[in-house]
Design a protein around this motif. Sequence first.
Motif, PDB file in Angstrom:
ATOM      1  N   LEU A  54      44.741  24.843 -22.166  1.00  0.00           N
ATOM      2  CA  LEU A  54      43.608  24.765 -23.168  1.00  0.00           C
ATOM      3  C   LEU A  54      43.115  26.204 -23.177  1.00  0.00           C
ATOM      4  CD1 LEU A  54      40.929  21.753 -23.065  1.00  0.00           C
ATOM      5  CD2 LEU A  54      42.363  23.052 -24.422  1.00  0.00           C
ATOM      6  N   LYS A  55      44.650  27.581 -22.405  1.00  0.00           N
ATOM      7  CA  LYS A  55      44.331  29.253 -22.629  1.00  0.00           C
ATOM      8  C   LYS A  55      43.065  29.980 -22.288  1.00  0.00           C
ATOM      9  CE  LYS A  55      47.108  28.977 -26.242  1.00  0.00           C
ATOM     10  NZ  LYS A  55      48.151  28.303 -26.337  1.00  0.00           N
ATOM     11  N   ALA A  56      42.067  29.234 -21.214  1.00  0.00           N
ATOM     12  CA  ALA A  56      41.818  29.417 -19.904  1.00  0.00           C
ATOM     13  C   ALA A  56      41.250  31.148 -19.758  1.00  0.00           C
ATOM     14  CB  ALA A  56      40.911  29.063 -19.059  1.00  0.00           C
ATOM     15  N   LYS A  57      40.112  31.699 -20.585  1.00  0.00           N
ATOM     16  CA  LYS A  57      40.678  33.378 -20.211  1.00  0.00           C
ATOM     17  C   LYS A  57      40.070  34.312 -18.255  1.00  0.00           C
ATOM     18  CE  LYS A  57      40.921  34.077 -24.452  1.00  0.00           C
ATOM     19  NZ  LYS A  57      41.915  34.798 -25.140  1.00  0.00           N
ATOM     20  N   ASP A  58      41.141  34.993 -17.999  1.00  0.00           N
ATOM     21  CA  ASP A  58      40.598  35.698 -16.749  1.00  0.00           C
ATOM     22  C   ASP A  58      40.580  35.016 -15.523  1.00  0.00           C
ATOM     23  OD1 ASP A  58      40.776  38.280 -18.219  1.00  0.00           O
ATOM     24  OD2 ASP A  58      38.693  37.432 -19.080  1.00  0.00           O
ATOM     25  N   ALA A  59      41.541  33.270 -15.277  1.00  0.00           N
ATOM     26  CA  ALA A  59      41.291  32.852 -14.333  1.00  0.00           C
ATOM     27  C   ALA A  59      41.668  33.647 -12.662  1.00  0.00           C
ATOM     28  CB  ALA A  59      42.431  31.479 -14.646  1.00  0.00           C
ATOM     29  N   VAL A  60      40.752  33.363 -11.495  1.00  0.00           N
ATOM     30  CA  VAL A  60      41.283  33.666 -10.279  1.00  0.00           C
ATOM     31  C   VAL A  60      41.220  32.696  -9.868  1.00  0.00           C
ATOM     32  CG1 VAL A  60      40.518  36.090 -11.037  1.00  0.00           C
ATOM     33  CG2 VAL A  60      38.846  34.978  -9.741  1.00  0.00           C
ATOM     34  N   GLN A  61      42.142  32.912  -8.434  1.00  0.00           N
ATOM     35  CA  GLN A  61      41.814  31.698  -7.557  1.00  0.00           C
ATOM     36  C   GLN A  61      41.472  32.433  -6.538  1.00  0.00           C
ATOM     37  OE1 GLN A  61      46.000  30.148  -7.052  1.00  0.00           O
ATOM     38  NE2 GLN A  61      44.902  29.788  -4.781  1.00  0.00           N
ATOM     39  N   ILE A  62      40.750  32.144  -5.598  1.00  0.00           N
ATOM     40  CA  ILE A  62      39.510  32.561  -4.502  1.00  0.00           C
ATOM     41  C   ILE A  62      40.140  31.499  -2.980  1.00  0.00           C
ATOM     42  CG2 ILE A  62      37.460  33.272  -3.568  1.00  0.00           C
ATOM     43  CD1 ILE A  62      36.760  34.193  -6.370  1.00  0.00           C
ATOM     44  N   ASP A  63      40.597  32.450  -2.235  1.00  0.00           N
ATOM     45  CA  ASP A  63      40.981  31.036  -1.042  1.00  0.00           C
ATOM     46  C   ASP A  63      39.637  31.610  -0.121  1.00  0.00           C
ATOM     47  OD1 ASP A  63      41.629  29.963   1.825  1.00  0.00           O
ATOM     48  OD2 ASP A  63      43.778  31.624   1.584  1.00  0.00           O
TER      49      ASP A  63
ATOM     50  N   TYR B 191      39.245  26.429  -1.957  1.00  0.00           N
ATOM     51  CA  TYR B 191      39.872  27.335  -2.644  1.00  0.00           C
ATOM     52  C   TYR B 191      38.929  27.227  -3.639  1.00  0.00           C
ATOM     53  CZ  TYR B 191      44.421  27.841  -0.648  1.00  0.00           C
ATOM     54  OH  TYR B 191      45.084  28.456  -0.121  1.00  0.00           O
ATOM     55  N   MET B 192      38.319  28.040  -4.825  1.00  0.00           N
ATOM     56  CA  MET B 192      37.762  28.192  -5.764  1.00  0.00           C
ATOM     57  C   MET B 192      38.074  29.248  -7.129  1.00  0.00           C
ATOM     58  SD  MET B 192      33.288  28.815  -5.354  1.00  0.00           S
ATOM     59  CE  MET B 192      32.597  27.912  -3.819  1.00  0.00           C
ATOM     60  N   VAL B 193      38.402  28.106  -8.362  1.00  0.00           N
ATOM     61  CA  VAL B 193      39.189  28.662  -9.225  1.00  0.00           C
ATOM     62  C   VAL B 193      37.957  29.388  -9.875  1.00  0.00           C
ATOM     63  CG1 VAL B 193      40.943  28.161 -10.965  1.00  0.00           C
ATOM     64  CG2 VAL B 193      40.779  26.875  -8.587  1.00  0.00           C
ATOM     65  N   ILE B 194      37.863  30.087 -10.561  1.00  0.00           N
ATOM     66  CA  ILE B 194      37.017  31.028 -11.923  1.00  0.00           C
ATOM     67  C   ILE B 194      37.660  31.162 -12.850  1.00  0.00           C
ATOM     68  CG2 ILE B 194      34.959  32.929 -12.072  1.00  0.00           C
ATOM     69  CD1 ILE B 194      34.849  32.547  -9.341  1.00  0.00           C
ATOM     70  N   ALA B 195      37.561  30.814 -14.183  1.00  0.00           N
ATOM     71  CA  ALA B 195      37.846  30.859 -15.487  1.00  0.00           C
ATOM     72  C   ALA B 195      36.942  31.492 -16.546  1.00  0.00           C
ATOM     73  CB  ALA B 195      38.731  29.495 -15.911  1.00  0.00           C
ATOM     74  N   SER B 196      36.954  31.867 -17.548  1.00  0.00           N
ATOM     75  CA  SER B 196      36.756  31.677 -18.570  1.00  0.00           C
ATOM     76  C   SER B 196      36.866  30.917 -19.678  1.00  0.00           C
ATOM     77  CB  SER B 196      35.948  33.485 -19.198  1.00  0.00           C
ATOM     78  OG  SER B 196      35.211  34.292 -17.999  1.00  0.00           O
ATOM     79  N   GLY B 197      35.743  30.466 -20.723  1.00  0.00           N
ATOM     80  CA  GLY B 197      35.615  30.085 -22.055  1.00  0.00           C
ATOM     81  C   GLY B 197      35.091  31.073 -23.138  1.00  0.00           C
ATOM     82  N   THR B 198      35.603  30.862 -23.834  1.00  0.00           N
ATOM     83  CA  THR B 198      35.519  32.268 -25.428  1.00  0.00           C
ATOM     84  C   THR B 198      33.971  31.113 -26.433  1.00  0.00           C
ATOM     85  OG1 THR B 198      36.801  30.845 -27.093  1.00  0.00           O
ATOM     86  CG2 THR B 198      37.834  32.771 -26.071  1.00  0.00           C
TER      87      THR B 198
ATOM     88  N   LEU C 252      30.791  35.491  -9.256  1.00  0.00           N
ATOM     89  CA  LEU C 252      30.507  35.029  -8.122  1.00  0.00           C
ATOM     90  C   LEU C 252      31.757  35.580  -7.573  1.00  0.00           C
ATOM     91  CD1 LEU C 252      30.785  31.112  -9.867  1.00  0.00           C
ATOM     92  CD2 LEU C 252      29.310  32.028  -7.901  1.00  0.00           C
ATOM     93  N   GLU C 253      33.590  36.441  -8.010  1.00  0.00           N
ATOM     94  CA  GLU C 253      34.226  36.637  -7.190  1.00  0.00           C
ATOM     95  C   GLU C 253      34.088  37.491  -6.452  1.00  0.00           C
ATOM     96  OE1 GLU C 253      35.916  36.368 -12.240  1.00  0.00           O
ATOM     97  OE2 GLU C 253      34.136  37.022 -10.944  1.00  0.00           O
ATOM     98  N   ARG C 254      33.041  38.513  -6.847  1.00  0.00           N
ATOM     99  CA  ARG C 254      32.090  39.400  -5.778  1.00  0.00           C
ATOM    100  C   ARG C 254      32.020  39.035  -4.770  1.00  0.00           C
ATOM    101  NH1 ARG C 254      28.272  43.389  -8.991  1.00  0.00           N
ATOM    102  NH2 ARG C 254      29.221  42.117 -10.507  1.00  0.00           N
ATOM    103  N   LEU C 255      30.884  37.708  -5.032  1.00  0.00           N
ATOM    104  CA  LEU C 255      30.329  37.037  -3.919  1.00  0.00           C
ATOM    105  C   LEU C 255      31.134  36.902  -3.289  1.00  0.00           C
ATOM    106  CD1 LEU C 255      27.530  35.891  -3.464  1.00  0.00           C
ATOM    107  CD2 LEU C 255      27.694  33.713  -4.195  1.00  0.00           C
ATOM    108  N   TRP C 256      32.339  36.104  -3.400  1.00  0.00           N
ATOM    109  CA  TRP C 256      33.486  34.983  -2.752  1.00  0.00           C
ATOM    110  C   TRP C 256      34.293  35.684  -2.063  1.00  0.00           C
ATOM    111  CZ3 TRP C 256      32.049  31.500  -0.183  1.00  0.00           C
ATOM    112  CH2 TRP C 256      31.066  30.326  -0.730  1.00  0.00           C
ATOM    113  N   THR C 257      34.473  37.405  -2.544  1.00  0.00           N
ATOM    114  CA  THR C 257      35.519  38.560  -1.542  1.00  0.00           C
ATOM    115  C   THR C 257      34.928  39.553  -0.993  1.00  0.00           C
ATOM    116  OG1 THR C 257      35.832  39.404  -3.849  1.00  0.00           O
ATOM    117  CG2 THR C 257      37.295  37.555  -3.978  1.00  0.00           C
ATOM    118  N   VAL C 258      33.454  39.721  -0.788  1.00  0.00           N
ATOM    119  CA  VAL C 258      32.959  40.276   0.021  1.00  0.00           C
ATOM    120  C   VAL C 258      33.217  40.802   1.171  1.00  0.00           C
ATOM    121  CG1 VAL C 258      31.015  41.261   1.016  1.00  0.00           C
ATOM    122  CG2 VAL C 258      30.725  40.746  -1.400  1.00  0.00           C
TER     123      VAL C 258
END
Length: 137
Positions: free
Chosen positions: A33-42, A52-59, A116-122
């Motif tokens: 579904l063409k999610a934007k900027d998906a990141v996977q955080i261990d 794992y947390m996976v974070i992505a954006s929708g338009t 969330l990316e910053r929170l979980w990768t500090v």
Amino acid sequence: MTTEAQVIKTQLPNPPPSVPALLASVKAALEELKAKDAVQIDVRGKSSVADYMVIASGTSTRHVKSIGDEVVRFAKDLGVMPLGVEGEREAEWVLVDLGDVIVHVMLPRVREFYALERLWTVGDQAPADDDGVQDAG
């Protein structure tokens, strides 16, 4: 007046899919579904809730909800029933709890606000000095 609580029965298939298989399924759903900027955080070692947390954006809110629905559909194809799905009504932030993997699909402004990316990768990376170069020592 009391109302009876609804109980949603969830169970993992026996044997459950491996975490890499679950992550691959999530990634495929996001790509579908063409999610934007998906990141996977261990988050192993940082949280006992998931690996794992996976974070992505929708338009748009409709896109965010559709992506969340697709993640659920792909998980069900693996035999995994989500432990919970939250935020579908407003659809600014949809969370899909798949047990070892938690998926967050957000509008860009909501994602930026909660960071969330910053929170979980500090602490995962060496601090950078003023000109953006990471300190090696």
